[in-house]
Every structure is written in structure tokens, then in C-alpha cells.
Design an enzyme around this catalytic site. Sequence first.
Site, mmCIF file in Angstrom:
data_model
loop_
_atom_site.group_PDB
_atom_site.id
_atom_site.type_symbol
_atom_site.label_atom_id
_atom_site.label_comp_id
_atom_site.label_asym_id
_atom_site.label_seq_id
_atom_site.Cartn_x
_atom_site.Cartn_y
_atom_site.Cartn_z
ATOM 1 N N HIS A 233 90.089 7.443 31.661
ATOM 2 C CA HIS A 233 90.928 6.311 31.799
ATOM 3 C C HIS A 233 90.153 5.164 32.139
ATOM 4 C CE1 HIS A 233 94.659 4.497 33.186
ATOM 5 N NE2 HIS A 233 93.682 3.616 33.985
ATOM 6 N N GLU A 234 89.191 5.499 33.406
ATOM 7 C CA GLU A 234 88.444 4.441 33.766
ATOM 8 C C GLU A 234 86.993 4.149 32.931
ATOM 9 O OE1 GLU A 234 89.172 2.893 36.422
ATOM 10 O OE2 GLU A 234 90.792 4.168 37.152
ATOM 11 N N HIS B 179 88.321 1.571 30.756
ATOM 12 C CA HIS B 179 88.386 0.280 31.321
ATOM 13 C C HIS B 179 86.727 -0.352 31.069
ATOM 14 C CE1 HIS B 179 92.521 0.196 32.509
ATOM 15 N NE2 HIS B 179 92.248 1.327 33.268
#
Length: 372
Positions: free
Chosen positions: A30-31, A34
Site C-alpha cells: 500500500h505504502e 504511494h
Amino acid sequence: MNVVQGIAAALTPLGLLWTVLIIGVATFLHELAHYALARRQGVAVHSFSVGMGPVLLRRQWRGTEWRLSLLPIGGYVEIDGMAPEEDGQGGYRQPTRGFAALPVWGKVAILLAGPLTNLLLAIGLMTVAFSSQGVAVPDRARIEEVVPGSRAQTLDLRVGDVITAIDGQDIPETATVGGRTVAGWEGVRDVLTKDGPHTFTVVRDGQPRDVLFDWTPTVNGERQLLGIRYAPDVQPVSVGAAFIRAWQVTGEAVPQVIQSFAGLFQRFFTLDLSRDENVSGPIGTAEIVSRAAAVSPWALVQVAILLNLSLAFFNLIPIPGLDGGRIVLAFVGALRGRPLTFQQEQAINFAGFAFVMLLMAFVVVRDVSRFF
């Protein structure tokens, strides 16, 4: 048994290890999404942490400090221009570079990258599971186990028999059991709550046969058991068909997830601590993973699918502090023609962060309360 003993009995070391691993991988990807979308647009990323809390290890690489932190619960990225910066006079001001300088679609791309990665990971895992294990058929129940000496054994029900009809009626794709809408195959248990003669139409070696029996659900106040364990029948599918089915399942999950989150918010605002099977806290999640670890690797894959779907949808809720809330603020700034002031954005994000923390605390308290 006290609360601590109850929690310890519900969890296993292997289950805890798998919980940390599954959540850790989901959060890391997820990170990382980003990070990748920010760097793709030329925005610097100051730090990337695996885990939260005190930093154990750190290394500088490609302009980013990569960290391993103490608590294996999530992680974070520090993207340039996303947080307020010091004004040199002991205060803070709204940033004007990096993330803050991007057009609205650039900001939305960075913010959407995390949830979409979890969504695509869930779809990928479903595709692998469906192509390897087959797709569940909701209107057929396959007998997985027959208890020796049980009523089912005397009726000559066998492992591998597929129940296709009950009392002369084909099993529907959906059924209502206990006020809930479930897959049709789960309706088998519903018929066993009713007195009288019943008929199971089963398919064995490609041939249908009827199994007739009289049934009394309770005798002298004791619940009677037929003596079978069953699950949905499965149909082998190609990788392409499995991929299509994964998208269909994801679409079907959307209203269920929305309903689950709506129920959680209702319970939060009414301080209802009663157990909710649709939403689990950290202890409940670790308990589910512990049980899955004891069943099979594919059970763990199913848990990973659910966790990634939950993480994707939860982060898209338009609450300030979450990705969904930041997306809303980005659009608000675009519609206004200028970003919110530092004071406005700080107040909104603080309120959102406080709400999320209170919601998490509520889920944990509800999780623990069932052990009292």
C-alpha cells in the site's frame, strides 16, 4: 479463565506470525504504491517506514530514508509537500512544493495508488485461488465429511456426494437463514431445523439419487445432528474465467462492505459493544488467522484476500486523515481555486484523525469485551 487467558487461548503463535506477515505485506505494498506514484511525478519522498514507532534500522537510498520500525503494525511514507512545513519563526505554513504543487489529478493518483494496490492484490489472490481450487457453485452443497455411526452414515450419505435439491426443490443461488441472505448451499442447515420427512437429491458418480428420511430437530431438549460437514461444490475454471470471477466477487462485495462499515459506525455512535461478525478488531483478526493457519494454506489466502479488500475500502472512506478524506480535500481545493488554509486543513485533519483513533479504540474494546 480471566481475560488474558481467554485471549491467549483464542490465538496461536503461528497465527500471530501469519497475522503480522499478511498485514505487513498488505501495508508495505500500500505504502510502496504511494511512494512509486509520488516519485513517478518527481515528488521527493523523505522517508519510508516498515512498521511504526521507534526506528530500529535506517538506510539512505535514492533520496529516501528507508526505516525498519519497532511495531510491526503498518507503516508510512513521508511525501514532500503533503505535511505543513516550518515557517522559520516557530510556526507552520502551507507547503507550496512537491505534493502541494501537483495538479488535482496528480494528487489523486498518489492517494488512490495505495487502496488500488490492495484491491488489485486481492483480485490477483482470488484469481490464483479460483484457478487452482475452482469456483464455488452457490446452488450445490458437497459433503466433505460423514461422521462414523451418525444418522448420515445409516442413510448411506458419502463424502463427495453433491446435494442439488432439498424436498424436491432445486437449491437456489441465495437463501435466507436466520434473517441473513446467504449462498443457497447454506440452506441445508435450515431444513434440519424443521420436523417431518425430508428428501435430499444427491449426485454421486454423475448419477442423481434421492435420500429420504424422517427428521426431528430436538429429542428431549437435545439438538440432533445429521452427522455431515458440507461446503459449496466447486467447478474447475481457466485462469481467464478465474480473473473475471474475481472481479465479479469484488463488485458483489462492495455493498456488503458498505453495509458492514455503516453498521460499525452505528454501533460506535450508540456505544453498542455486542459482537458483530462482519467487522473484527486486531484480536478478532488474529483469531481468524490462527484458525485459518490450522486449516490450510488456502484458508490463509482467503483471509489475505479479505484483509486486502477491507484495507482498500476502509482507506477510501472520505474521513480526513484517510486516503479518501485527502482525495476529498484535493477536490475541494481544486473547486475553490486554491488550497485550504493551514488552519482549516489542520482542524479538519485533526478531527478526522481523532475520529479514526476513537473508532479504533472502540473496535479494540469491543474485541476484548467478549472475553469478559
